[in-house]
Write a protein that holds these residues in place. Sequence first.
Motif, short mmCIF file in Angstrom:
data_model
loop_
_atom_site.label_atom_id
_atom_site.label_comp_id
_atom_site.label_asym_id
_atom_site.label_seq_id
_atom_site.Cartn_x
_atom_site.Cartn_y
_atom_site.Cartn_z
N ARG A 9 42.32 -38.54 22.56
CA ARG A 9 43.74 -38.18 22.56
C ARG A 9 44.30 -38.09 23.99
NH1 ARG A 9 44.23 -33.60 17.69
NH2 ARG A 9 43.39 -34.95 16.04
N LEU A 10 43.97 -39.10 24.75
CA LEU A 10 44.46 -39.14 26.13
C LEU A 10 45.96 -39.40 26.12
CD1 LEU A 10 41.68 -41.26 27.90
CD2 LEU A 10 41.93 -38.77 27.83
N PRO A 11 46.71 -38.72 26.98
CA PRO A 11 48.17 -38.89 26.98
C PRO A 11 48.58 -40.22 27.60
CG PRO A 11 47.50 -37.44 28.76
CD PRO A 11 46.26 -37.71 27.96
N ALA A 12 49.73 -40.71 27.18
CA ALA A 12 50.30 -41.90 27.81
C ALA A 12 50.65 -41.56 29.26
CB ALA A 12 51.54 -42.36 27.06
N ALA A 25 37.59 -57.60 24.08
CA ALA A 25 36.59 -56.75 23.45
C ALA A 25 36.45 -55.43 24.21
CB ALA A 25 35.25 -57.48 23.38
N MET A 26 36.47 -55.50 25.54
CA MET A 26 36.38 -54.28 26.34
C MET A 26 37.66 -53.45 26.20
SD MET A 26 35.40 -53.97 30.38
CE MET A 26 35.27 -52.37 31.20
N LEU A 86 40.73 -48.65 24.01
CA LEU A 86 41.76 -48.15 23.10
C LEU A 86 41.17 -47.18 22.08
CD1 LEU A 86 43.75 -51.46 22.51
CD2 LEU A 86 44.63 -49.39 23.63
N ASP A 87 39.99 -47.49 21.57
CA ASP A 87 39.33 -46.57 20.63
C ASP A 87 39.00 -45.24 21.32
OD1 ASP A 87 39.48 -48.44 18.63
OD2 ASP A 87 37.42 -49.17 18.91
#
Length: 409
Positions: free
Chosen positions: A281-284, A268-269, A274-275
Amino acid sequence: MTTPDDPLIGRVLERRYQIDAPIARGGMSAVYVGTDLRLHRRVAVKVMDSRYVGDPQFLRRFEFEARAVAGLSHPGLVAVYDQSIDGDIAFLVMELVRGGSVRELLRERGPMPPHAVASVAIPMLGGLGTAHRAGLVHRDVKPENVLISDTGDIKVADFGLVRAVAEAGVTSASVILGTAAYLSPEQVSSTDIDARSDVYSAGVLLFELLTGRQPFSGSTQLALAYQRLSFDVPAPGDIIDGVPPQLDDIILRATERHRDDRYVDGFAMQHAILDAVDDLRLPAFTVPAPQQASDRVTAAIARPIRPQQAPPPPETRQVTGPGEPYDDEDVLDDEYGDDGYGDGYSDDDYYDEPRRSALREHRGAPDDDRIDDVMPPSRRLAALVWFLLIAAVAAGLAALGWTVGAGLA
């Protein structure tokens, strides 16, 4: 760390796992680079402190927890291969992660930017969530127990050890188990622990990754532990600039004092993070392994091995059936790779021809240069008698044939 005179170096546990070099030592155990002599691969061997070995309660829980974790499969978990007791040594055999811990990375580089924190959190929480869905609770989530490989993989280690120690007879009931800075309130005030306790600890860990400091302080470990009963974890953005509000909200919810207000488990966390990654829009990002720790493990792998002399072999069983060959599944006929553990590691370092010959002799199989001298004297005499009898019969038949042929002529 252990000394060069560590008596475990070179020892073979359960006639299978050779202890090669030390990696690290903690309060409950020491970790070594080892070699699985049966599968020809590098492993990590965690040897428990000797004070636990004579405790039957600890040993029962240690075995149960190891079996439970070995049944889990997730890239965010350090794989457990085996667990056993050899004499006075209780040990766990695990996947060898060449790299270091999140704690060591913090020491080298300081606080992490949000995209790096997300790259640690997502696989870590996936591993925790997998265990939570199986009914397991880690109880000691902290930077030291989150490992980073040289390829950037994030893996949670040491599942179940705290619970095993908690049930040991040598552990006082008044002792708070776990690491004080990361304990949930219920770990301090009761023994009623569930997945949400790990969620709290994960929230504190992420707070530290973002800010470079822990949320509470105290003059003693006990005082530090009790801080969370009266105070909330602050938002990381109140401590350091540049933290997105979405991450603040996730950490504040994860570290609620009342566990009913937290995420129900690691998954759940993870979904909340991920959301947030999508919204921001954080980069990989590939998290780098701490250099000093990685070098230490590499040096341990490359260290020359000092094998101890093997104990005398057990008496070889006698074969009862005529011509029945001796067979043992442990004879290593096939060549296996080392799964990439250790540069320069080769099966031939351990199983060259002299050692193979010794192994054949140990298993009761004759060497090639002795194989044609295996018939006992009694069987040689019987064979000679049969040969002479057959020769006499053949000569008689030949004479009879000659006489009959001469009469017909």
